[in-house]
Design an enzyme around this catalytic site. Structure first.
Site, PDB file in Angstrom:
ATOM      1  N   THR A  85      -0.881   5.046  -3.602  1.00 61.43           N
ATOM      2  CA  THR A  85      -1.289   5.357  -4.970  1.00 61.43           C
ATOM      3  C   THR A  85      -0.163   5.982  -5.787  1.00 61.43           C
ATOM      4  OG1 THR A  85      -3.629   5.600  -4.424  1.00 61.43           O
ATOM      5  CG2 THR A  85      -2.843   6.783  -6.365  1.00 61.43           C
ATOM      6  N   CYS A 128      -1.724   5.206   2.211  1.00 63.43           N
ATOM      7  CA  CYS A 128      -1.976   5.162   0.763  1.00 63.43           C
ATOM      8  C   CYS A 128      -0.676   4.991  -0.006  1.00 63.43           C
ATOM      9  CB  CYS A 128      -2.668   6.454   0.338  1.00 63.43           C
ATOM     10  SG  CYS A 128      -3.087   6.523  -1.414  1.00 63.43           S
TER      11      CYS A 128
END
Length: 349
Positions: A184, A182
């Site tokens: 993000t 990830c």
């Protein structure tokens, strides 16, 4: 800009304190935990859930996890027909599993098909469970399916947790941006360390005794790399943990065994917000918040599950508790310096 919290701890920022106890063997520790309550309660003798990722969990992983006392969740990046077919297959085999669904148009109709196929856990699979669309999706599912276990998330704060719990969720994935595939936090600048999120949600959850918020379970999701991180998550208040990269590269994870440029056997592993996953699923790429890579081939997931079970037993024994569900009540931790991470690793390697 408001300062939210000065003391947001990661898994590597703490160590649990060894305590007196009479646990004679790690193998005698009961690792059973439950998510949800009442008729929608799901009991897991190994409270580990395989993440709904297309390089981690499909039918074979669901079967392996269920046989070990855990659970797999079928990912949503397949056709509706495939989801229903696989759900029917698993339900007929009495496998403990869940299915991830989106929160966009048509999700109630898909949920109905999955329910009729035998699915008893639906995951509202959203990257940002703080959005109103996620809350509304849970409300609609709860109204239409009063007896199904609804898992939702991800959230990073008690505010997000309370809104989804009040909407009718039975369990909530806690953790934003900590996954191994990830990006993000890099792309958006948002996130809270997963351990800190678990601590906050559990601490405030206790203030809602006797309510649906208090009865909603925490599924720690993101940044968990080993059984030690799992023990810390349970000590902080998690009721189950969800992992992806630990199970990637196994025989039971989807995908072929490949040979990389250095002659090593590997399998593909990618975040579901990666450009590659988005393109395969929809044909388009919006903002990529994940990466695509490979991981070493690991053989059967059974060996990993055995190591996890042993690690959870060992962790409980060091805190002096016989059952994993008592760990959070008795565990103590210390904040440690960055140097402790090096000291904690085997020095001979």
């Amino acid at each position: 800009m408001i300062n939210y919290n000065d003391d947001a701890l990661c898994f590597d920022d703490i160590l649990l304190v060894p305590q007196h106890g009479d646990v004679s063997s790690r193998h005698s520790v009961d690792t059973t935990m439950s998510i949800g309550s009442g008729e929608r309660e799901i009991t897991l003798s190994l409270p580990v859930i395989a993440a709904p990722m297309d390089t981690v969990c499909d039918v074979e992983m669901c079967i392996a996890l269920s046989n070990a006392g855990g659970m797999g969740i079928l990912h949503r990046y397949m056709s509706y027909e495939d989801q229903v077919f696989k759900a029917e297959m698993l339900a007929k085999s009495d496998i403990n599993f869940g299915v991830a669904i989106a929160s966009n148009n048509g999700f109630i109709e898909q949920a109905e098909r999955l329910y009729k196929a035998g699915t008893r856990l639906l995951l509202v699979d959203t990257a940002n469970g703080h959005g109103e669309y996620a809350v509304e999706a849970v409300k609609k599912l709860r109204f239409n399916f009063p007896d199904i276990h609804i898992m939702a998330g991800n959230v990073a704060t008690m505010g997000g947790f309370a809104r989804i719990a009040s909407a009718g969720a039975d369990s909530i994935r806690v953790g934003i941006g900590g996954g191994s595939a990830c990006t993000t936090r890099i792309v958006s600048g948002h996130g809270i360390p997963t351990l800190a999120s678990i601590m906050e949600c559990d601490n405030w959850r206790e203030a809602y005794a006797g309510t649906g918020i208090n009865q909603c379970s925490i599924v720690a999701d993101g940044g968990i790399r080993n059984s030690g991180d799992m023990i810390k998550a349970f000590a902080a208040g998690a009721d189950a943990v969800m992992v992806g990269s630990m199970f990637a590269g196994t025989d039971e994870s989807p995908g072929e065994i490949l040979m990389d440029g250095d002659g090593r056997t590997v399998k593909a592993f990618r975040g579901m917000a990666s450009a590659e996953a988005q393109k395969d699923a929809t044909g388009n790429v919006s903002v990529a918040e994940g990466v695509s890579t490979t991981v070493p081939y690991k053989g059967s997931v059974k060996h990993i599950l055995d190591d996890i079970r042993g690690g959870l037993g060992s962790g409980c024994s060091y805190s002096g508790v016989h059952t994993l569900n008592k760990l959070s009540a008795f565990a103590k931790y210390v904040k440690v310096s960055p140097s402790s991470l090096g000291e904690s690793k085997p020095h001979a390697l």
